[in-house]
Write a protein that holds these residues in place. Structure first.
Motif, mmCIF file in Angstrom:
data_model
loop_
_atom_site.group_PDB
_atom_site.id
_atom_site.type_symbol
_atom_site.label_atom_id
_atom_site.label_comp_id
_atom_site.label_asym_id
_atom_site.label_seq_id
_atom_site.Cartn_x
_atom_site.Cartn_y
_atom_site.Cartn_z
ATOM 1 N N MET A 144 18.146 29.333 40.718
ATOM 2 C CA MET A 144 18.387 29.979 42.008
ATOM 3 C C MET A 144 18.538 31.484 41.843
ATOM 4 O O MET A 144 18.132 32.264 42.689
ATOM 5 N N LEU A 145 19.108 31.913 40.699
ATOM 6 C CA LEU A 145 19.346 33.332 40.496
ATOM 7 C C LEU A 145 18.210 34.007 39.740
ATOM 8 O O LEU A 145 18.318 35.143 39.322
ATOM 9 N N GLY A 146 17.143 33.263 39.537
ATOM 10 C CA GLY A 146 16.020 33.868 38.838
ATOM 11 C C GLY A 146 16.297 34.060 37.367
ATOM 12 O O GLY A 146 15.617 34.812 36.686
ATOM 13 N N GLY A 147 17.339 33.419 36.835
ATOM 14 C CA GLY A 147 17.625 33.520 35.406
ATOM 15 C C GLY A 147 18.098 34.887 34.985
ATOM 16 O O GLY A 147 17.949 35.282 33.838
ATOM 17 N N GLN A 148 18.682 35.675 35.895
ATOM 18 C CA GLN A 148 19.066 37.041 35.555
ATOM 19 C C GLN A 148 20.493 37.148 34.988
ATOM 20 O O GLN A 148 20.819 38.125 34.335
ATOM 21 N N VAL A 149 21.327 36.151 35.271
ATOM 22 C CA VAL A 149 22.747 36.282 34.949
ATOM 23 C C VAL A 149 23.199 35.159 34.035
ATOM 24 O O VAL A 149 22.763 34.022 34.173
ATOM 25 N N GLU A 150 24.075 35.510 33.106
ATOM 26 C CA GLU A 150 24.738 34.505 32.279
ATOM 27 C C GLU A 150 26.231 34.587 32.576
ATOM 28 O O GLU A 150 26.945 35.389 31.998
ATOM 29 N N ALA A 151 26.699 33.758 33.514
ATOM 30 C CA ALA A 151 28.118 33.735 33.843
ATOM 31 C C ALA A 151 28.407 32.503 34.665
ATOM 32 O O ALA A 151 27.584 32.075 35.459
ATOM 33 N N ALA A 152 29.565 31.892 34.432
ATOM 34 C CA ALA A 152 29.955 30.763 35.251
ATOM 35 C C ALA A 152 30.320 31.287 36.623
ATOM 36 O O ALA A 152 31.040 32.270 36.753
ATOM 37 N N THR A 153 29.793 30.653 37.700
ATOM 38 C CA THR A 153 30.062 31.153 39.048
ATOM 39 C C THR A 153 31.510 30.943 39.446
ATOM 40 O O THR A 153 32.005 31.588 40.356
ATOM 41 N N LYS A 154 32.188 30.008 38.765
ATOM 42 C CA LYS A 154 33.617 29.817 38.976
ATOM 43 C C LYS A 154 34.281 29.731 37.611
ATOM 44 O O LYS A 154 33.799 29.037 36.727
ATOM 45 N N ALA A 155 35.379 30.465 37.445
ATOM 46 C CA ALA A 155 36.061 30.466 36.155
ATOM 47 C C ALA A 155 37.560 30.561 36.366
ATOM 48 O O ALA A 155 38.029 31.161 37.336
ATOM 49 N N VAL A 156 38.306 29.937 35.456
ATOM 50 C CA VAL A 156 39.762 30.040 35.440
ATOM 51 C C VAL A 156 40.152 30.545 34.068
ATOM 52 O O VAL A 156 39.833 29.925 33.051
ATOM 53 N N ILE A 157 40.807 31.692 34.004
ATOM 54 C CA ILE A 157 41.195 32.284 32.731
ATOM 55 C C ILE A 157 42.662 32.681 32.772
ATOM 56 O O ILE A 157 43.287 32.732 33.831
ATOM 57 N N LYS A 158 43.197 32.969 31.590
ATOM 58 C CA LYS A 158 44.615 33.310 31.488
ATOM 59 C C LYS A 158 44.831 34.794 31.741
ATOM 60 O O LYS A 158 43.961 35.630 31.456
ATOM 61 N N VAL A 214 36.818 34.134 40.237
ATOM 62 C CA VAL A 214 37.638 34.104 39.029
ATOM 63 C C VAL A 214 39.098 33.910 39.420
ATOM 64 O O VAL A 214 39.624 34.645 40.259
ATOM 65 N N GLN A 215 39.719 32.892 38.829
ATOM 66 C CA GLN A 215 41.140 32.653 39.051
ATOM 67 C C GLN A 215 41.899 32.978 37.776
ATOM 68 O O GLN A 215 41.605 32.427 36.716
ATOM 69 N N LEU A 216 42.868 33.887 37.860
ATOM 70 C CA LEU A 216 43.717 34.201 36.721
ATOM 71 C C LEU A 216 45.042 33.470 36.878
ATOM 72 O O LEU A 216 45.694 33.571 37.933
ATOM 73 N N VAL A 217 45.410 32.718 35.844
ATOM 74 C CA VAL A 217 46.672 31.981 35.875
ATOM 75 C C VAL A 217 47.651 32.638 34.907
ATOM 76 O O VAL A 217 47.257 33.246 33.906
ATOM 77 N N GLY A 218 48.934 32.513 35.178
ATOM 78 C CA GLY A 218 49.959 33.139 34.343
ATOM 79 C C GLY A 218 50.113 32.448 33.001
ATOM 80 O O GLY A 218 49.852 31.260 32.854
#
Length: 718
Positions: free
Chosen positions: A25-39, A119-123
């Motif tokens: 869908m993005l034409g293969g231009q991006v390498e990134a998860a569309t949703k992410a949860v990180i600390k 992107v969700q940042l958790v404590g």
């Protein structure tokens, strides 16, 4: 299959589906998860196949908004020199949307559109002081697990947290007053659990769920001890007249609305002053799958690993996450002050360590500490327990936008090369029953087994293999790394035997010996006298490989492994290695710069095997007569292609000195007519001696032999 495994498989399948659809869908231009949860404190990285415009951060083409829709300042964004990697960092806890507009690219295309990432940042939870802290820790991990699956398995966005010496004495004095064999321990003075032990008068061995106690003199069974009906003991030890039995027990915690349970590691102490009538002294334990047990002097140490059912938190917020300890019939949840969060390692499982004074088994305190972290290979020195936990970064999915994945140092925002695997090492200091986490460090690569580690003069030496030695893209390399008392690297020998992996390691004084293999067997001699500048002194290449190395005096090593042969594939015309019979190698390292294989002995052919190749405790030693032995099952190749002929099973005894290797005893049961393979109940598991008698122990019987002539004498069946 457990619910947790189905849950994990579902996540991976869903993420792969999302990945494939998103890529096209993005034409293969991006390498990134569309949703992410990180600390909190971590960086979120987006890699692009083509460069962004120089002013894309200031012209409104890349926008970061919080949950309320408020746009954040551009300080949260950093674009690298190539303008193909965007790093988002420094955000407080919360949920954010990152929009990369189609006009942000240096070269536009009709296939491109606006791209949006959540992107969700958790404590971070650095200390557990309440049930709320513990639940938050596991809830955060449950959230980041999905992102980690996407990051690690799909090759998309990447986040990074900011923050023997010699063998034990070969003989001992027992209650019978004679000499008898002991377990083949790695470190002198550190006893390891085994499946068969003796006190010089009785032999204790594990058979299924029973402990068989045999009077060695009369060779008769005096007791069949069952700890519990459905319990299968795994390890035995003896301390004076106390038999130590380690076992795992499965405990069901609930049935409805889902089935759940846990494994519990327990230790039972029996008074065997009257071996015919063992008396239970006490039973203690803690949650988790047993990793190993060790004993130093009067003190027993028990290590297990426990992963609570955190994945059902969304369905059952009241699921118990704390591990329990056990004393007799009593169960007690571990206090929060006994739970420590290991820095830099948000793993969802406990490493649990307990200690007890065995000389006072009936009344001594069962002291337990737990650490939220990984399990792994265990090595113990007189003052510390080391756990080497392997962390693999899988790289099966990539769109080809970047050649090598990267980690981000969140303090500098510098993109670093990402290794395929690394090992986290934990140092747990022990002082009698006192247990404390002293240090944590990391090394590149993974360890093979406990013999890959050794503490010497306050330094930890560790041998690792980095990368993979197999496949068309083999990229392995091997290292000998030296760490100080705080597990900080001070020296290393890197990149040994590229394309191969370590098969065995042994440390003798200030020397290290490593065996690697792929087509030949290089033996490396490494001088570690100066821990800051270790160096390779010598190297030997021979056919075959050694799975285990054993010191023979100061200048020789006995290698136990397999012979190999290089053959040619008739179709592909490519060479390949075939494992042949077992191989004993006597290495002479008198000249450290020029090690030599002084002698080699080949046993049997293809299919021949011995448990000593993967279990060092299966090695029999009698230092009084320079004897070494091991269980063995012998096969040979026939004239028919691919056909093996079973020859027999039993044990071999060799006299091994600096002069050479000599076969002195073949304690074999030859194959009967028409018998095509061995009976697993008859294969020898252990050999031991008491005075001048030698014994072989299988799951079905114990057989005695004259210790000098090796003539068969008696046999008792179970």
């Amino acid at each position: 299959m457990s619910k947790s495994k189905w849950y994990g498989i579902g996540i991976i399948a869903s993420l792969i589906a999302i990945l494939i659809s998103s890529y096209f869908m993005l034409g293969g231009q991006v390498e990134a998860a569309t949703k992410a949860v990180i600390k909190e404190g971590d960086a979120y990285v987006i890699s692009f196949k083509q460069a962004l415009k120089k002013d894309s951060l200031t012209n409104g083409m890349i926008v970061v908004k919080d949950a309320s829709g408020k746009e954040l300042k551009q300080q949260a964004l950093v674009l690298d020199e190539t303008r193909k990697t965007l790093t988002v960092s420094g955000l407080p806890v919360g949920t954010y949307t990152i929009t990369v507009k189609k006009d942000a690219y240096e070269k536009t295309s009709k296939l491109l559109g606006n791209e949006e990432f959540t992107v969700q940042l958790v404590g971070k939870i650095d200390k557990i002081s309440s049930e709320k802290d513990l639940k938050t820790y596991f809830e955060n991990y449950l959230a980041t697990e999905q992102a980690a699956s996407s990051i690690e398995r799909e090759g998309m966005a990447t986040t990074e947290d900011s923050k023997s010496e010699s063998m034990a004495d070969n003989s001992a004095m027992g209650s019978g007053g004679g000499e008898f064999s002991s377990t083949n321990n790695q470190v002198e003075g550190i006893e390891e659990g085994d499946i068969t032990v003796t006190d010089g008068q009785y032999i204790y061995t594990l058979v299924d769920n029973r402990i068989i106690i045999v009077d060695a003199k009369d060779l008769k069974v005096v007791k069949r001890l069952v700890v519990k009906k459905d319990v299968y003991p795994t390890q035995l030890m003896l301390h004076d007249q106390t038999l130590i039995v380690a076992y795992a027990e499965y405990v069901q915690t609930q049935k409805e609305p889902y089935y759940d349970g846990k494994s519990v590691t327990k230790v039972a102490f029996y008074d065997v002053s009257d071996a015919k009538n063992p008396a239970l002294i006490r039973e203690v334990g803690h949650d988790g799958d047993i990793v190993n047990i060790r004993k130093s002097g009067n003190y027993l140490y028990v290590v297990s690993s426990r992963t609570p059912s955190y994945w059902i938190l969304p369905e059952n917020p009241n699921v118990e996450l704390r591990p329990s300890t056990y004393d007799g019939d009593g169960e007690q949840l571990l206090p929060f002050d006994k739970i420590r969060v290991l820095p830099e390692n948000p793993a969802p499982n406990y490493l649990i360590v307990s200690a007890i004074d065995v000389s006072k088994a009936k009344t001594a305190k069962w002291n337990t500490q737990s650490f939220l972290g990984n399990r792994g290979q265990l090595y113990m020195s007189p003052k510390a327990i080391y756990i080497a936990s392997m962390n693999y970064n899988w790289l099966p999915f990539t769109s080809g936008a970047i050649e090598e994945r990267s980690l981000v140092d969140s303090t500098t925002n510098i993109v670093l090369p990402k290794q395929e695997n690394e090992t986290t090492i934990y140092k747990i200091t022990i002082d009698k029953t006192s247990i404390s986490m002293d240090a944590q460090g990391k090394v590149k690569g993974s360890v093979l087994n406990q013999f890959s580690m050794d503490e010497h003069n306050g330094y930890l030496r560790i041998a690792t293999t980095e990368g993979s030695a197999w496949g068309t893209e083999a990229n392995s390399k091997n290292h000998l790394i030296i760490l100080d008392s705080k597990l900080k690297q001070v020296g290393a020998v890197n990149d040994l035997a590229k394309g191969e992996r370590i098969y065995s390691a042994r440390f003798m004084g200030d020397k290290a010996y490593l065996v690697t293999f792929k087509e030949t067997d290089p033996l490396f001699v490494i001088d570690t006298k100066n821990p800051k500048a270790p160096k390779v002194l010598g190297e030997l290449k021979i056919p075959g490989f050694s799975n285990y190395l054993h010191p023979i005096g100061e200048n020789h090593l006995l290698g136990i492994g397999y012979d190999t042969e290089l053959r040619m594939d008739e179709n592909s015309k490519e060479p390949f290695v075939v494992t042949k019979g077992m191989k004993l190698s006597l290495f002479n390292v008198t000249n450290l710069n020029k090690p030599v294989e002084q002698q080699a002995v080949i046993i049997g052919g293809l299919g021949t095997y011995s448990s000593v190749n993967y279990d060092h405790k299966a090695l029999f030693r009698d230092s009084r007569n320079d004897l070494f032995g091991f269980p063995i099952t012998v096969y040979k190749e026939t004239d028919e292609e691919g056909r093996l002929k079973y020859e027999g099973t039993g044990a071999h005894i060799y006299k091994v000195t600096s002069s050479g290797i000599t076969l002195t005893g073949e304690l074999m049961e030859l194959a009967r007519p028409g018998e095509q393979y061995e009976d697993s109940y008859n294969t020898v598991q252990r050999l031991l001696y008491i005075d001048n008698e030698l014994y072989t122990v299988s799951r079905s019987k114990i057989t005695s032999y004259d210790g000098k002539t090796f003539k068969k004498q008696q046999m008792v069946g179970f």
